[in-house]
Design an enzyme around this catalytic site. Structure first.
Site, PDB file in Angstrom:
ATOM      1  N   ARG A 179       6.519  -1.869 -15.942  1.00 12.22           N
ATOM      2  CA  ARG A 179       7.649  -2.208 -16.818  1.00 12.22           C
ATOM      3  C   ARG A 179       8.944  -1.506 -16.399  1.00 12.22           C
ATOM      4  O   ARG A 179      10.007  -1.846 -16.915  1.00 12.22           O
ATOM      5  CB  ARG A 179       7.321  -1.880 -18.280  1.00 12.22           C
ATOM      6  CG  ARG A 179       6.276  -2.808 -18.876  1.00 12.22           C
ATOM      7  CD  ARG A 179       6.164  -2.663 -20.381  1.00 12.22           C
ATOM      8  NE  ARG A 179       5.370  -3.726 -20.971  1.00 12.22           N
ATOM      9  CZ  ARG A 179       4.075  -3.636 -21.269  1.00 12.22           C
ATOM     10  NH1 ARG A 179       3.405  -2.524 -21.030  1.00 12.22           N
ATOM     11  NH2 ARG A 179       3.437  -4.668 -21.812  1.00 12.22           N
TER      12      ARG A 179
ATOM     13  N   HIS B 260      -1.209   2.562  -9.484  1.00 17.58           N
ATOM     14  CA  HIS B 260      -2.421   1.762  -9.289  1.00 17.58           C
ATOM     15  C   HIS B 260      -3.097   2.145  -7.961  1.00 17.58           C
ATOM     16  O   HIS B 260      -4.323   2.252  -7.887  1.00 17.58           O
ATOM     17  CB  HIS B 260      -2.088   0.270  -9.247  1.00 17.58           C
ATOM     18  CG  HIS B 260      -1.440  -0.271 -10.493  1.00 17.58           C
ATOM     19  ND1 HIS B 260      -0.135  -0.709 -10.528  1.00 17.58           N
ATOM     20  CD2 HIS B 260      -1.913  -0.457 -11.742  1.00 17.58           C
ATOM     21  CE1 HIS B 260       0.153  -1.147 -11.747  1.00 17.58           C
ATOM     22  NE2 HIS B 260      -0.906  -1.000 -12.509  1.00 17.58           N
TER      23      HIS B 260
ATOM     24  N   ASP C 255      -1.781   6.000 -19.591  1.00 22.79           N
ATOM     25  CA  ASP C 255      -2.117   5.292 -20.835  1.00 22.79           C
ATOM     26  C   ASP C 255      -3.208   6.117 -21.516  1.00 22.79           C
ATOM     27  O   ASP C 255      -4.375   5.712 -21.558  1.00 22.79           O
ATOM     28  CB  ASP C 255      -2.596   3.887 -20.503  1.00 22.79           C
ATOM     29  CG  ASP C 255      -1.529   3.093 -19.774  1.00 22.79           C
ATOM     30  OD1 ASP C 255      -0.780   2.374 -20.414  1.00 22.79           O
ATOM     31  OD2 ASP C 255      -1.439   3.230 -18.534  1.00 22.79           O
TER      32      ASP C 255
ATOM     33  N   GLU D 124       2.436   2.652  -6.860  1.00 26.38           N
ATOM     34  CA  GLU D 124       1.690   3.821  -6.356  1.00 26.38           C
ATOM     35  C   GLU D 124       0.695   4.375  -7.386  1.00 26.38           C
ATOM     36  O   GLU D 124      -0.298   4.995  -7.014  1.00 26.38           O
ATOM     37  CB  GLU D 124       2.655   4.935  -5.930  1.00 26.38           C
ATOM     38  CG  GLU D 124       3.393   4.652  -4.629  1.00 26.38           C
ATOM     39  CD  GLU D 124       2.469   4.499  -3.423  1.00 26.38           C
ATOM     40  OE1 GLU D 124       1.423   5.162  -3.387  1.00 26.38           O
ATOM     41  OE2 GLU D 124       2.799   3.688  -2.533  1.00 26.38           O
TER      42      GLU D 124
ATOM     43  N   LEU E  80       5.419   6.179 -13.117  1.00 28.25           N
ATOM     44  CA  LEU E  80       5.467   4.826 -12.554  1.00 28.25           C
ATOM     45  C   LEU E  80       4.858   3.842 -13.541  1.00 28.25           C
ATOM     46  O   LEU E  80       3.855   4.141 -14.193  1.00 28.25           O
ATOM     47  CB  LEU E  80       4.691   4.780 -11.236  1.00 28.25           C
ATOM     48  CG  LEU E  80       5.267   5.614 -10.103  1.00 28.25           C
ATOM     49  CD1 LEU E  80       4.362   5.556  -8.888  1.00 28.25           C
ATOM     50  CD2 LEU E  80       6.661   5.130  -9.733  1.00 28.25           C
TER      51      LEU E  80
ATOM     52  N   LEU F 206       1.469  -4.189  -8.824  1.00 24.63           N
ATOM     53  CA  LEU F 206       0.874  -2.914  -8.405  1.00 24.63           C
ATOM     54  C   LEU F 206       1.913  -1.960  -7.823  1.00 24.63           C
ATOM     55  O   LEU F 206       2.834  -2.369  -7.111  1.00 24.63           O
ATOM     56  CB  LEU F 206      -0.230  -3.184  -7.371  1.00 24.63           C
ATOM     57  CG  LEU F 206      -1.361  -4.106  -7.855  1.00 24.63           C
ATOM     58  CD1 LEU F 206      -2.389  -4.316  -6.732  1.00 24.63           C
ATOM     59  CD2 LEU F 206      -2.039  -3.559  -9.103  1.00 24.63           C
TER      60      LEU F 206
ATOM     61  N   GLN G 201      -5.322   4.639 -24.328  1.00 26.94           N
ATOM     62  CA  GLN G 201      -6.209   3.609 -23.769  1.00 26.94           C
ATOM     63  C   GLN G 201      -7.426   4.261 -23.114  1.00 26.94           C
ATOM     64  O   GLN G 201      -8.568   3.823 -23.314  1.00 26.94           O
ATOM     65  CB  GLN G 201      -5.426   2.786 -22.746  1.00 26.94           C
ATOM     66  CG  GLN G 201      -6.274   1.879 -21.895  1.00 26.94           C
ATOM     67  CD  GLN G 201      -5.436   1.001 -21.002  1.00 26.94           C
ATOM     68  OE1 GLN G 201      -4.844   0.026 -21.453  1.00 26.94           O
ATOM     69  NE2 GLN G 201      -5.357   1.329 -19.722  1.00 26.94           N
TER      70      GLN G 201
HETATM   71  P1  AMP Z   1      -1.655  -1.629 -16.017  1.00 26.05           P
HETATM   72  O1  AMP Z   1      -1.561  -2.530 -14.838  1.00 26.05           O
HETATM   73  O2  AMP Z   1      -0.338  -1.121 -16.501  1.00 26.05           O
HETATM   74  O3  AMP Z   1      -2.524  -2.195 -17.110  1.00 26.05           O
HETATM   75  O4  AMP Z   1      -2.415  -0.319 -15.512  1.00 26.05           O
HETATM   76  C1  AMP Z   1      -3.666  -0.413 -14.887  1.00 26.05           C
HETATM   77  C2  AMP Z   1      -4.221   0.967 -14.717  1.00 26.05           C
HETATM   78  O5  AMP Z   1      -3.331   1.749 -13.928  1.00 26.05           O
HETATM   79  C3  AMP Z   1      -4.379   1.717 -16.058  1.00 26.05           C
HETATM   80  O6  AMP Z   1      -5.571   2.473 -16.027  1.00 26.05           O
HETATM   81  C4  AMP Z   1      -3.167   2.608 -16.072  1.00 26.05           C
HETATM   82  O7  AMP Z   1      -3.330   3.785 -16.838  1.00 26.05           O
HETATM   83  C5  AMP Z   1      -3.023   2.947 -14.596  1.00 26.05           C
HETATM   84  N1  AMP Z   1      -1.655   3.381 -14.317  1.00 26.05           N
HETATM   85  C6  AMP Z   1      -0.512   2.730 -14.612  1.00 26.05           C
HETATM   86  N2  AMP Z   1       0.555   3.480 -14.264  1.00 26.05           N
HETATM   87  C7  AMP Z   1       0.059   4.628 -13.749  1.00 26.05           C
HETATM   88  C8  AMP Z   1       0.642   5.815 -13.213  1.00 26.05           C
HETATM   89  N3  AMP Z   1       1.953   5.977 -13.162  1.00 26.05           N
HETATM   90  N4  AMP Z   1      -0.180   6.785 -12.770  1.00 26.05           N
HETATM   91  C9  AMP Z   1      -1.529   6.643 -12.831  1.00 26.05           C
HETATM   92  N5  AMP Z   1      -2.141   5.557 -13.321  1.00 26.05           N
HETATM   93  C10 AMP Z   1      -1.363   4.561 -13.774  1.00 26.05           C
END
Ligand code: AMP
Length: 286
Positions: free
Chosen positions: A187, A37, A150, A35, A184, A33, A153
């Site tokens: 990865r 998330h 995303d 910022e 952010l 996680l 998605q």
């Molecule tokens: P992930 O853990 O990468 O599957 O992301 C979980 C959720 O957090 C997804 O809805 C992503 O779009 C969102 N998320 C990831 N990175 C960011 C970011 N930089 N800004 C806003 N939401 C994000």
């Protein structure tokens, strides 16, 4: 804050909250996680009576040569972040609880799943849509929070929720970025210091393109941006496309609201980013 590891137990708890009249917010994540998330969690904590954060590295959305095994899993740190940010339940199921060996059912969102990232990651969005559908049912969520980072998605989940009559409302959340503009991402931890410096050019080029889009032909905006992406040392473009905001169809000269969405490798790390582009009312220069 409670940590729940079992799907049936999570669903039982959620159903009880539903019966008691609580509104439930779900933030689906794969953990590590940051910022970005946390901004989703903050929205849920503000809007909903109960916030559930799911942390699940979903094997069905990774291709055979992708980073499923090396994906970061700092679960103790993640639990600490959730607790600090007033999460009620962290749902961390085991893989064989979500996808037992006799698992057979998958959700597909035709067309949308095959373009952009889907063209490079076969079955990725089938895995995403399937796990999100299951999480909606397990969490009984009134609202689910998804980042615009995303973007494809987000659109796929919106379409799935509409087509399958889920009662869960999808809440889009803006992209959280580092001060230098880099979106952010869990990865980003794969990037070396030099690669990180190179990566921040992606958001800068997108920002410049969005500015140009207001009053210039979208094809020339795209061409300029692609030329700039190619000049980033160590970069390789999977795609760089300007698409309609609503349905991801290719933009054309009549498009008023678009998204410039890219997937670009920096070294061995694949980064995605996008910017929303809005045409100004002024006449378009040829
Ligand atoms: P992930 O853990 O990468 O599957 O992301 C979980 C959720 O957090 C997804 O809805 C992503 O779009 C969102 N998320 C990831 N990175 C960011 C970011 N930089 N800004 C806003 N939401 C994000």
């Amino acid at each position: 804050m409670k940590v729940i590891k079992n799907t049936l137990q999570m669903q039982k708890i959620a159903l009880k909250h539903l019966k008691d009249g609580d509104e439930i917010g779900l933030v689906p994540t794969m953990g590590a996680l940051h910022e970005g998330h946390i901004s989703l969690i903050a929205k849920s904590v503000k809007n909903d009576d109960i916030t559930i954060v799911s942390i699940f590295v979903n094997p069905t959305q990774f291709g055979p040569n992708e980073d499923y095994l090396k994906y970061p899993r700092p679960s103790e740190k993640d639990k600490g972040i959730c607790k600090k940010n007033h999460v009620d339940y962290v749902f961390m199921p085991l893989v064989n609880d979500v996808f037992p060996s006799d698992y057979k059912t998958f959700v597909e969102v035709k067309t949308l799943q095959d373009i952009l990232c889907g063209a490079f990651r076969p079955n990725h969005f089938r895995g995403v849509a399937t796990v999100v559908a299951k999480l909606f049912n397990i969490s009984c969520a009134d609202r689910a929070y998804f980042g615009m980072k995303d973007f494809q998605q987000l659109k796929i989940v919106e379409k799935m929720a509409k087509d399958l009559n889920f009662r869960t409302k999808i809440v889009p959340c803006s992209i959280a970025r580092e001060r230098n503009g880099l979106a952010l991402s869990s990865r980003n931890s794969y990037l070396s210091v030099d690669e990180k410096k190179m990566s921040m050019n992606i958001s800068r080029i997108l920002r410049e393109a969005a500015k140009d889009f207001r009053c210039r032909n979208f094809n020339s905006v795209k061409k300029d941006a692609v030329d700039k992406f190619k000049k980033i040392p160590g970069s390789k473009i999977d795609y760089a496309e300007i698409v309609n905001f609503d349905d991801l169809s290719p933009a054309d000269k009549n498009t008023k609201k678009a998204v410039f969405t890219v997937a670009i490798w920096i070294g061995k790390t694949r980064l995605i980013d996008n910017v929303v582009m809005i045409k100004s009312r002024r006449r378009v220069r040829k």
